[in-house]
Design a protein around this motif. Structure first.
Motif, PDB file in Angstrom:
ATOM      1  N   SER A  57      -6.917 -19.660   9.483  1.00 31.88           N
ATOM      2  CA  SER A  57      -7.074 -18.856   8.274  1.00 31.88           C
ATOM      3  C   SER A  57      -8.528 -18.875   7.809  1.00 31.88           C
ATOM      4  O   SER A  57      -8.935 -19.797   7.098  1.00 31.88           O
ATOM      5  CB  SER A  57      -6.163 -19.361   7.155  1.00 31.88           C
ATOM      6  OG  SER A  57      -6.389 -18.635   5.956  1.00 31.88           O
ATOM      7  N   ARG A  84      -2.586  -9.117   8.712  1.00 35.67           N
ATOM      8  CA  ARG A  84      -2.566  -9.053   7.248  1.00 35.67           C
ATOM      9  C   ARG A  84      -2.814  -7.617   6.826  1.00 35.67           C
ATOM     10  O   ARG A  84      -3.317  -6.808   7.600  1.00 35.67           O
ATOM     11  CB  ARG A  84      -3.627  -9.985   6.662  1.00 35.67           C
ATOM     12  CG  ARG A  84      -5.023  -9.665   7.158  1.00 35.67           C
ATOM     13  CD  ARG A  84      -6.073 -10.571   6.566  1.00 35.67           C
ATOM     14  NE  ARG A  84      -5.828 -11.984   6.861  1.00 35.67           N
ATOM     15  CZ  ARG A  84      -6.085 -12.560   8.032  1.00 35.67           C
ATOM     16  NH1 ARG A  84      -6.586 -11.844   9.020  1.00 35.67           N
ATOM     17  NH2 ARG A  84      -5.851 -13.832   8.237  1.00 35.67           N
ATOM     18  N   THR A  85      -2.526  -7.318   5.583  1.00 35.90           N
ATOM     19  CA  THR A  85      -2.766  -5.982   5.063  1.00 35.90           C
ATOM     20  C   THR A  85      -4.181  -5.870   4.513  1.00 35.90           C
ATOM     21  O   THR A  85      -4.856  -6.883   4.270  1.00 35.90           O
ATOM     22  CB  THR A  85      -1.769  -5.644   3.947  1.00 35.90           C
ATOM     23  OG1 THR A  85      -2.020  -6.516   2.832  1.00 35.90           O
ATOM     24  CG2 THR A  85      -0.336  -5.807   4.414  1.00 35.90           C
ATOM     25  N   LEU A  87      -4.822  -4.983   1.525  1.00 29.43           N
ATOM     26  CA  LEU A  87      -4.770  -5.558   0.192  1.00 29.43           C
ATOM     27  C   LEU A  87      -4.902  -7.073   0.226  1.00 29.43           C
ATOM     28  O   LEU A  87      -5.696  -7.662  -0.526  1.00 29.43           O
ATOM     29  CB  LEU A  87      -3.465  -5.169  -0.503  1.00 29.43           C
ATOM     30  CG  LEU A  87      -3.205  -5.837  -1.865  1.00 29.43           C
ATOM     31  CD1 LEU A  87      -4.311  -5.494  -2.849  1.00 29.43           C
ATOM     32  CD2 LEU A  87      -1.837  -5.438  -2.394  1.00 29.43           C
ATOM     33  N   SER A  88      -4.141  -7.736   1.085  1.00 30.06           N
ATOM     34  CA  SER A  88      -4.204  -9.201   1.129  1.00 30.06           C
ATOM     35  C   SER A  88      -5.591  -9.669   1.553  1.00 30.06           C
ATOM     36  O   SER A  88      -6.082 -10.698   1.071  1.00 30.06           O
ATOM     37  CB  SER A  88      -3.135  -9.763   2.066  1.00 30.06           C
ATOM     38  OG  SER A  88      -3.364  -9.362   3.411  1.00 30.06           O
ATOM     39  N   THR A  89      -6.242  -8.926   2.438  1.00 31.82           N
ATOM     40  CA  THR A  89      -7.590  -9.288   2.876  1.00 31.82           C
ATOM     41  C   THR A  89      -8.584  -9.204   1.724  1.00 31.82           C
ATOM     42  O   THR A  89      -9.376 -10.123   1.493  1.00 31.82           O
ATOM     43  CB  THR A  89      -8.041  -8.358   4.014  1.00 31.82           C
ATOM     44  OG1 THR A  89      -7.108  -8.453   5.095  1.00 31.82           O
ATOM     45  CG2 THR A  89      -9.426  -8.734   4.507  1.00 31.82           C
ATOM     46  N   GLU A  91      -7.894  -9.276  -1.454  1.00 30.90           N
ATOM     47  CA  GLU A  91      -7.533 -10.293  -2.450  1.00 30.90           C
ATOM     48  C   GLU A  91      -8.083 -11.659  -2.058  1.00 30.90           C
ATOM     49  O   GLU A  91      -8.647 -12.382  -2.903  1.00 30.90           O
ATOM     50  CB  GLU A  91      -6.018 -10.363  -2.612  1.00 30.90           C
ATOM     51  CG  GLU A  91      -5.420  -9.195  -3.370  1.00 30.90           C
ATOM     52  CD  GLU A  91      -3.909  -9.278  -3.456  1.00 30.90           C
ATOM     53  OE1 GLU A  91      -3.343  -8.701  -4.397  1.00 30.90           O
ATOM     54  OE2 GLU A  91      -3.293  -9.925  -2.567  1.00 30.90           O
ATOM     55  N   GLU A  92      -7.908 -12.050  -0.800  1.00 31.14           N
ATOM     56  CA  GLU A  92      -8.372 -13.365  -0.349  1.00 31.14           C
ATOM     57  C   GLU A  92      -9.877 -13.522  -0.527  1.00 31.14           C
ATOM     58  O   GLU A  92     -10.356 -14.523  -1.085  1.00 31.14           O
ATOM     59  CB  GLU A  92      -7.993 -13.569   1.124  1.00 31.14           C
ATOM     60  CG  GLU A  92      -6.509 -13.776   1.359  1.00 31.14           C
ATOM     61  CD  GLU A  92      -6.156 -13.768   2.833  1.00 31.14           C
ATOM     62  OE1 GLU A  92      -5.008 -14.096   3.159  1.00 31.14           O
ATOM     63  OE2 GLU A  92      -7.022 -13.409   3.666  1.00 31.14           O
ATOM     64  N   VAL A 197      -7.688  -4.049  -7.421  1.00 32.67           N
ATOM     65  CA  VAL A 197      -7.510  -5.431  -6.975  1.00 32.67           C
ATOM     66  C   VAL A 197      -8.337  -6.358  -7.867  1.00 32.67           C
ATOM     67  O   VAL A 197      -9.551  -6.198  -7.974  1.00 32.67           O
ATOM     68  CB  VAL A 197      -7.956  -5.592  -5.510  1.00 32.67           C
ATOM     69  CG1 VAL A 197      -7.619  -6.995  -5.011  1.00 32.67           C
ATOM     70  CG2 VAL A 197      -7.317  -4.529  -4.632  1.00 32.67           C
TER      71      VAL A 197
END
Length: 375
Positions: A57, A84-85, A87-89, A91-92, A197
């Motif tokens: 990760s 991953r999407t 969005l999740s990328t 966000e992270e 986001v």
């Protein structure tokens, strides 16, 4: 050559007799040392289901590393969008940027789950390669084919456990568009619905596209006017194709007015050539384990590596990587890196070094940095 920045690409290797915990502590220490030595960037790779690699990760590792460093840029090399999407990328990386603003490189890669390769699909390059060498003497080996992995049960298992539904059918260009729109705050669904986001929108991150060929990744990077990282250490046969394909596709953007390329290389440096070759002995069996779909083994000691019984098939699996690993004294390796930079026109070089002992790995980066500053 000192005007060409050097960066670090860390695969977070686990050595025999060691553990994932120790490997992660070593990687955070390597980031600190890279900062002290003047390296421009510290990137971490993403790999899964590998007994000898702890980097699953990038965002988590980078968050921990950001707290242990203060100035060096930190990035993913690369976050795989098949896992991953968009969005999740965002966000992270938005979360990390909120606490450590202005230091992040969001390197993005494809991961459709199917091995790629095959000379039939390779676009031509303008640079003439004769008998396996570019005009300036850079080794360009024959293209490696991953066809032997297409029916691998391990590859199928990885796809089942890891990849998002319909990952192989997703349009990579659209995924990149989504990431960019979410970062910019301009995302709209087909129905016109906005998505914002927090944190993430407006994050001060550099977006990079990583690619091993002149195919879709290079084209997407070029069309969007993004930075591009080509992988000589992964696919040395196609590095010229990748860099030339990116430059041919490049269109100026708000981010860049001209192409910007980083090129990676596998490197082991020691005080003399003989010592460096000894430290690099484990590289062959390690690459073999990856290319047979076993998953990367724990990096062996030189004695463990010498005990490996090599078949002709084994050697064929790794020969291109052995031929293009830069191993030797500081001056020898710096000469080889200068040749790589000249052949590819790289604006930066990204160095990945794996040895069994962490101290030898840090020393390799130290010797290289000292030599590079002299040039």
């Amino acid at each position: 050559m000192s005007d060409i920045p050097l960066g670090v690409l860390d695969l977070i290797p686990i050595s025999t007799g060691s553990s994932a915990t120790e490997a992660l502590h070593n990687s955070i220490d390597l980031a600190r040392q890279a900062e002290r030595l003047g390296y421009a960037r510290y990137w971490v790779a993403e790999h899964h289901l590998n007994p000898g690699v702890a980097g699953t990760s990038p965002a988590v590792v980078l968050a921990l590393t950001a707290s242990a460093t203060s100035t060096i840029r930190l990035g993913s090399g690369a976050a795989q969008l098949g896992h991953r999407t968009a969005l999740s990328t965002v966000e992270e990386f938005g979360l990390i940027d909120a606490l450590h603003p202005g230091r992040l490189d969001l390197g993005l890669g494809r991961s459709g789950g199917r091995p790629r390769g095959g000379a039939a699909t390779a676009p031509p390059t303008a640079t003439e390669v004769v008998d396996g060498y570019a005009p300036n003497g850079l080794r360009i080996p024959p293209r490696f084919s991953f066809e032997h992995l297409l029916g691998s049960p391990r590859v199928a298992l990885q796809r089942k456990l890891l990849h998002l539904p319909n990952a192989e059918s997703q349009d990579y260009s659209e995924q990149i568009d989504d990431v960019l729109a979410l970062l910019a705050g301009t995302y709209r669904s087909a129905e016109g619905i906005e998505a914002h986001v927090v944190p993430g929108e407006g994050a001060d991150v550099e977006v990079w596209i990583l690619g091993s060929s002149g195919g879709e990744s290079a084209a997407v990077a070029g069309r969007n006017g993004l930075r591009f990282a080509a992988n000589y250490h992964v696919s040395p046969a196609t590095v010229l194709e990748a860099t030339e394909g990116y430059r041919a596709a490049f269109e100026p953007s708000d981010v860049l007015d001209k192409p910007y390329v980083s090129v990676s290389a596998d490197v082991v440096v020691a005080e003399d050539d003989e010592t460096a070759r000894e430290l690099a002995t484990g590289y062959g069996p390690w690459v073999r384990s990856i290319r047979t779909a076993e998953g990367a083994i724990r990096f062996p000691t030189p004695d463990e590596a010498r005990a490996h019984a090599w078949s002709d098939a084994d050697r064929a699996l790794v020969q291109d990587r052995l031929d293009t690993q830069f191993v030797g004294s500081p001056s020898r390796v710096a000469d080889q890196l200068a040749r790589l930079q000249e052949a590819t026109g790289a604006d930066e070089l990204l160095i990945t070094t794996i040895t069994h002992d962490h101290a030898d790995r840090v020393r390799s980066y130290e010797l290289l940095a000292e030599e590079w500053r002299k040039r």
